[in-house]
Design a protein around this motif. Structure first.
Motif, PDB file in Angstrom:
ATOM      1  N   VAL A  12       0.888   4.984   1.253  1.00 53.29           N
ATOM      2  CA  VAL A  12       0.208   5.780   2.279  1.00 53.29           C
ATOM      3  C   VAL A  12       0.792   7.185   2.317  1.00 53.29           C
ATOM      4  O   VAL A  12       2.014   7.364   2.320  1.00 53.29           O
ATOM      5  CB  VAL A  12       0.339   5.107   3.663  1.00 53.29           C
ATOM      6  CG1 VAL A  12      -0.175   6.033   4.761  1.00 53.29           C
ATOM      7  CG2 VAL A  12      -0.427   3.790   3.686  1.00 53.29           C
TER       8      VAL A  12
ATOM      9  N   ASP B 209      -3.132   4.887  -1.680  1.00 53.74           N
ATOM     10  CA  ASP B 209      -4.192   3.965  -1.277  1.00 53.74           C
ATOM     11  C   ASP B 209      -4.865   4.430   0.004  1.00 53.74           C
ATOM     12  O   ASP B 209      -6.052   4.188   0.216  1.00 53.74           O
ATOM     13  CB  ASP B 209      -3.610   2.560  -1.065  1.00 53.74           C
ATOM     14  CG  ASP B 209      -2.969   2.023  -2.330  1.00 53.74           C
ATOM     15  OD1 ASP B 209      -3.666   1.977  -3.359  1.00 53.74           O
ATOM     16  OD2 ASP B 209      -1.773   1.675  -2.298  1.00 53.74           O
ATOM     17  N   GLN B 210      -4.082   5.030   0.880  1.00 49.33           N
ATOM     18  CA  GLN B 210      -4.628   5.506   2.145  1.00 49.33           C
ATOM     19  C   GLN B 210      -4.022   6.868   2.479  1.00 49.33           C
ATOM     20  O   GLN B 210      -2.880   7.159   2.108  1.00 49.33           O
ATOM     21  CB  GLN B 210      -4.302   4.542   3.298  1.00 49.33           C
ATOM     22  CG  GLN B 210      -5.084   3.249   3.260  1.00 49.33           C
ATOM     23  CD  GLN B 210      -4.813   2.374   4.479  1.00 49.33           C
ATOM     24  OE1 GLN B 210      -3.823   2.557   5.187  1.00 49.33           O
ATOM     25  NE2 GLN B 210      -5.694   1.425   4.715  1.00 49.33           N
TER      26      GLN B 210
ATOM     27  N   ASN C 280      -9.132  -1.051   6.550  1.00 47.24           N
ATOM     28  CA  ASN C 280      -9.000   0.402   6.613  1.00 47.24           C
ATOM     29  C   ASN C 280      -8.413   0.810   7.962  1.00 47.24           C
ATOM     30  O   ASN C 280      -8.339  -0.008   8.891  1.00 47.24           O
ATOM     31  CB  ASN C 280     -10.341   1.106   6.391  1.00 47.24           C
ATOM     32  CG  ASN C 280     -10.175   2.377   5.586  1.00 47.24           C
ATOM     33  OD1 ASN C 280      -9.114   3.021   5.628  1.00 47.24           O
ATOM     34  ND2 ASN C 280     -11.211   2.756   4.863  1.00 47.24           N
TER      35      ASN C 280
ATOM     36  N   TRP D 272      -3.439   9.085   5.948  1.00 48.97           N
ATOM     37  CA  TRP D 272      -3.539   9.140   7.416  1.00 48.97           C
ATOM     38  C   TRP D 272      -3.370  10.596   7.813  1.00 48.97           C
ATOM     39  O   TRP D 272      -2.320  11.202   7.560  1.00 48.97           O
ATOM     40  CB  TRP D 272      -2.433   8.307   8.087  1.00 48.97           C
ATOM     41  CG  TRP D 272      -2.393   6.853   7.754  1.00 48.97           C
ATOM     42  CD1 TRP D 272      -3.075   6.194   6.766  1.00 48.97           C
ATOM     43  CD2 TRP D 272      -1.618   5.854   8.416  1.00 48.97           C
ATOM     44  NE1 TRP D 272      -2.750   4.854   6.773  1.00 48.97           N
ATOM     45  CE2 TRP D 272      -1.866   4.621   7.780  1.00 48.97           C
ATOM     46  CE3 TRP D 272      -0.723   5.873   9.497  1.00 48.97           C
ATOM     47  CZ2 TRP D 272      -1.246   3.432   8.181  1.00 48.97           C
ATOM     48  CZ3 TRP D 272      -0.113   4.691   9.899  1.00 48.97           C
ATOM     49  CH2 TRP D 272      -0.391   3.483   9.238  1.00 48.97           C
TER      50      TRP D 272
ATOM     51  N   ALA E 232      -1.620  -2.373   9.515  1.00 49.29           N
ATOM     52  CA  ALA E 232      -2.293  -1.457   8.587  1.00 49.29           C
ATOM     53  C   ALA E 232      -2.325  -2.033   7.181  1.00 49.29           C
ATOM     54  O   ALA E 232      -3.318  -1.868   6.455  1.00 49.29           O
ATOM     55  CB  ALA E 232      -1.598  -0.105   8.597  1.00 49.29           C
TER      56      ALA E 232
ATOM     57  N   ARG F 151       0.827  -1.206   0.000  1.00 47.99           N
ATOM     58  CA  ARG F 151       0.000   0.000   0.000  1.00 47.99           C
ATOM     59  C   ARG F 151       0.857   1.250   0.000  1.00 47.99           C
ATOM     60  O   ARG F 151       1.888   1.305   0.661  1.00 47.99           O
ATOM     61  CB  ARG F 151      -0.865   0.021   1.253  1.00 47.99           C
ATOM     62  CG  ARG F 151      -2.065  -0.873   1.137  1.00 47.99           C
ATOM     63  CD  ARG F 151      -3.010  -0.638   2.282  1.00 47.99           C
ATOM     64  NE  ARG F 151      -4.174  -1.493   2.092  1.00 47.99           N
ATOM     65  CZ  ARG F 151      -4.934  -1.927   3.082  1.00 47.99           C
ATOM     66  NH1 ARG F 151      -4.687  -1.589   4.322  1.00 47.99           N
ATOM     67  NH2 ARG F 151      -5.968  -2.703   2.843  1.00 47.99           N
TER      68      ARG F 151
END
Lengths: 128, 136
Positions: free
Chosen positions: A5, A123-124, B129, A126, B124, A3
């Motif tokens: 991030v 993808d994410q 999520n 934070w 994570a 992923r």
């Protein structure tokens, strides 16, 4: 596939004196060491982390002196050296009177209107 | 509904803001719906499961300790652990080990573990999520 991030750092200087660093910059470095694919976006007051030559030294309570004050610009430099891309919101820097020559080499400006395109690359996200 | 896994990052110490209570509400909702929850407590968040939290009387309310029944985050965490166990889901609370050492709060309720950002990253990556609830 790993992923991607984006760490968005907005709350600045929340505990930098006591921790002698910023916990989000620190945890990003640690997770990068663990194999993470991470980038960092500085926004709002946190754009100031990219200012070269910050000096938080001199803290003392009685005879107890702080020997290792936070060096956030150096921490960002180390993060860049690890391969973490570091962005900052251009308008947030401009509003604070910061110019490119003031900033750590390698940090990348992002126009506020270009943030959706930047965020879409991950993808994410934070948010800290 | 398919079983999912969620990661929460909690930074707030107990009793300082509504953020940690909001985090517990979301964790509770996830567990009740049969999802797995992994919590990484960072900075002041590691005090949430501290075992020596104690209830107290409240003279302003005119109530003794028992009557006041003051909420303790460690009990909320224990309740979430129990709820997850009852429902056959996973609820794992991990404290950042270095943050624990800084604060001297190593005495936690059972089944709270210490770990590192590397373990947060691993969790994570595996989760559906993540929600970061940073402190100000």
């Amino acid at each position: 596939m790993a992923r991607k991030v984006l760490q968005v750092l907005e709350t600045a200087y929340r505990c930098t004196v006591q921790e002698q660093d910023d916990p989000v910059v620190w945890i990003t470095a640690m997770m990068k060491n663990a194999g993470g694919d991470l980038s960092l976006l500085l926004r709002g007051p946190a754009v100031n982390y990219a200012v070269n030559g910050q000096d938080a030294s001199g803290l003392a309570f009685g005879e107890k002196k702080q020997n290792q004050p936070p060096r956030l610009d150096e921490d960002l430099g180390r993060l860049l050296a690890k391969g973490v891309e570091v962005y900052f919101v251009q308008e947030d820097a401009s509003e604070r009177g910061l110019e490119p020559k003031d900033l750590v080499k390698g940090v990348r400006p992002v126009d506020r209107r270009a943030l959706p395109q930047l965020l879409a690359r991950f993808d994410q996200v934070w948010h800290w | 509904m398919a079983r999912k896994s969620f990661v929460f990052v909690v930074m707030d110490p107990p009793y300082e803001s509504a953020r940690s209570v909001s985090a517990y509400r979301l964790m509770d909702a996830a567990v009740r719906k049969g999802h797995d929850v992994f919590v990484f407590a960072y900075e002041g968040g590691v005090s949430q499961p501290f075992a020596k939290q104690a209830q107290h009387p409240n003279s302003v309310h005119g109530r003794d300790t028992t009557q006041e029944d003051h909420p303790l985050p460690k009990d909320w965490i224990a309740a979430l652990q129990a709820e997850a166990k009852k429902r056959g889901t996973r609820f794992q609370w991990m404290n950042c080990g270095l943050c624990v050492d800084e604060r001297g709060v190593a005495e936690t309720i059972p089944d709270v573990v210490r770990g590192s950002p590397a373990e947060l990253w691993k969790a994570a990556e595996a989760a559906d999520n993540i929600l970061v609830m940073g402190a100000s």
